[in-house]
Design an enzyme around this catalytic site. Structure first.
Site, PDB file in Angstrom:
ATOM      1  CB  THR A 157      -0.789  -0.109   1.299  1.00 38.29           C
ATOM      2  OG1 THR A 157      -1.378  -1.381   1.313  1.00 38.29           O
ATOM      3  CG2 THR A 157      -1.778   0.945   1.479  1.00 38.29           C
ATOM      4  NE  ARG A 185      -6.980  -9.411   0.920  1.00 37.31           N
ATOM      5  CZ  ARG A 185      -6.217  -8.372   1.243  1.00 37.31           C
ATOM      6  NH1 ARG A 185      -6.070  -7.369   0.411  1.00 37.31           N
ATOM      7  NH2 ARG A 185      -5.606  -8.333   2.405  1.00 37.31           N
ATOM      8  CB  VAL A 186     -12.147  -6.129  -0.338  1.00 43.41           C
ATOM      9  CG1 VAL A 186     -12.022  -4.710   0.194  1.00 43.41           C
ATOM     10  CG2 VAL A 186     -12.797  -6.110  -1.722  1.00 43.41           C
ATOM     11  N   GLY A 187      -9.099  -5.849   1.060  1.00 40.85           N
ATOM     12  CA  GLY A 187      -8.328  -5.717   2.301  1.00 40.85           C
ATOM     13  C   GLY A 187      -8.845  -4.593   3.185  1.00 40.85           C
ATOM     14  CG  ASP A 188      -5.875  -2.881   5.704  1.00 37.00           C
ATOM     15  OD1 ASP A 188      -5.493  -3.488   4.668  1.00 37.00           O
ATOM     16  OD2 ASP A 188      -5.152  -2.094   6.328  1.00 37.00           O
ATOM     17  CB  THR A 208       0.916  -0.407   4.867  1.00 39.07           C
ATOM     18  OG1 THR A 208       1.542  -1.473   4.132  1.00 39.07           O
ATOM     19  CG2 THR A 208       1.952   0.216   5.787  1.00 39.07           C
ATOM     20  N   GLY A 209      -0.064  -3.376   5.644  1.00 44.64           N
ATOM     21  CA  GLY A 209       0.300  -4.663   6.236  1.00 44.64           C
ATOM     22  C   GLY A 209      -0.709  -5.713   5.830  1.00 44.64           C
ATOM     23  N   GLY A 211      -3.840  -7.032   5.579  1.00 39.89           N
ATOM     24  CA  GLY A 211      -5.114  -6.356   5.773  1.00 39.89           C
ATOM     25  C   GLY A 211      -6.113  -7.096   6.637  1.00 39.89           C
TER      26      GLY A 211
HETATM   27  N1  ASP Z   1      -2.968  -3.682   3.663  1.00 39.58           N
HETATM   28  C1  ASP Z   1      -2.975  -4.061   2.285  1.00 39.58           C
HETATM   29  C2  ASP Z   1      -4.020  -5.119   2.055  1.00 39.58           C
HETATM   30  O1  ASP Z   1      -4.157  -5.995   2.871  1.00 39.58           O
HETATM   31  C3  ASP Z   1      -1.671  -4.589   1.783  1.00 39.58           C
HETATM   32  C4  ASP Z   1      -0.410  -3.937   2.272  1.00 39.58           C
HETATM   33  O2  ASP Z   1      -0.441  -2.920   2.951  1.00 39.58           O
HETATM   34  O3  ASP Z   1       0.659  -4.436   1.948  1.00 39.58           O
HETATM   35  O4  ASP Z   1      -4.647  -5.097   1.026  1.00 39.58           O
END
Ligand code: ASP
Length: 290
Positions: A157, A185-188, A208-209, A211
């Site tokens: 992100t 798929r949908v993340g955070d 970020t991370g 999700g």
């Molecule tokens: N947080 C993002 C997601 O899960 C990915 C990321 O930050 O690397 O979609």
């Protein structure tokens, strides 16, 4: 330096297993230089009196266009080899928000998210419906952008948080999601309160991370709630949200967080996070590794 109302900006380009041994020094230097440019430009806009909401959009658009990050132009494909992008933006002044998820055609999902906020009565629009709005609103499309088959440097992100001269906070986040994700798929990132949150007088957060863990921790809002209800200072709120909510379930990642006074706190529990900031005292930070 501290004259009148404080202003501040912070950006990230993703957290993850980013270590000096995985990242050639010339690449690291280029990305650092790019991030420095983006925060300096954003800071200039804030000095000119531009609104936080505009500035976070501009900063995230620059990061989407960079090709260095897993967002916009540099986004990584899902397990079917297709790019699906998520983004959200939130205005701390009005708590208005706009977001898009699993969009394929728009070049700058963050701008589409802003238009969702400003031009519709909705907060989150997904998939083909969102892509057709991008066409309707004549936003530049991804046509011709090659999906990189292997993006060894592309981490997560991108995001931005800003405090403007008028005391407004705003947050914006944009991503291609996690590598090898399932289609749909949908993340955070596009979920308000999970990966993105801003509220005047409280905090602006972009995460970020992994999700799924940020969603289950409602992490961005947990930080805001600690500040708002428990009156915790910014740093303590972030550290405790990680220690008490994210880490006990195994979550890894980072956040950029900004207080109403222009205090910046950049935190991550991964080996690295691409990050840059200018706080209310004009202090500059640019970094990648721990
Ligand atoms: N947080 C993002 C997601 O899960 C990915 C990321 O930050 O690397 O979609």
């Amino acid at each position: 330096m501290l004259m009148g109302q404080p202003i501040a900006i912070a950006i990230h380009g993703g957290a993850g297993n980013i270590r000096p041994e995985n990242l050639p020094p010339d690449r690291a230097q280029k990305v650092e230089a790019y991030m420095r440019e983006v925060v300096e430009e954003a800071y200039l806009l804030l000095q000119q009196g531009r609104m936080a909401i505009e500035v976070v959009e501009v900063a995230v658009r620059r990061l989407e266009d960079a090709g260095y990050f897993n967002a916009g132009t540099g986004a990584v494909p899902n397990e079917r080899g297709e790019v699906e992008l998520d983004a959200a933006i939130m205005d701390g002044h009005t708590r208005r928000a706009g977001a898009v998820a699993a969009v394929r055609q728009v070049r700058n999902p963050i701008t589409l998210a802003r238009y969702v906020m400003e031009r519709t009565s909705h907060v989150l629009i997904v998939g083909a419906g969102a892509d057709s709005l991008a066409q309707l609103w004549n936003l530049p499309l991804r046509n011709g952008i090659e999906t990189p088959s292997e993006v060894p440097w592309s981490y997560g992100t991108v995001g931005a948080v800003a405090l403007d001269k008028h005391g407004n906070l705003a947050a914006a986040t944009s991503t291609g999601g996690i590598m090898h994700k399932k289609a749909g798929r949908v993340g955070d990132t596009p979920l308000i309160g999970a990966g993105t949150y801003a509220e005047n007088g409280v905090v602006a957060v972009s995460a970020t991370g992994q999700g799924e863990y940020f969603i289950r921790s409602v992490l961005a809002y947990d930080i805001a709630a600690r500040i708002r209800y428990a009156k915790q200072p910014l740093r303590e709120a972030v550290l405790q949200a990680f220690a008490e909510r994210l880490e006990p379930i195994g979550g890894q990642g980072g956040v950029i967080a900004l207080s109403p006074a222009g205090e910046v706190f950049l935190h991550f529990n991964t080996p690295g996070m691409y990050r840059a900031a200018i706080n209310a005292s004009g202090h500059r930070i640019v970094g990648i590794f721990r």
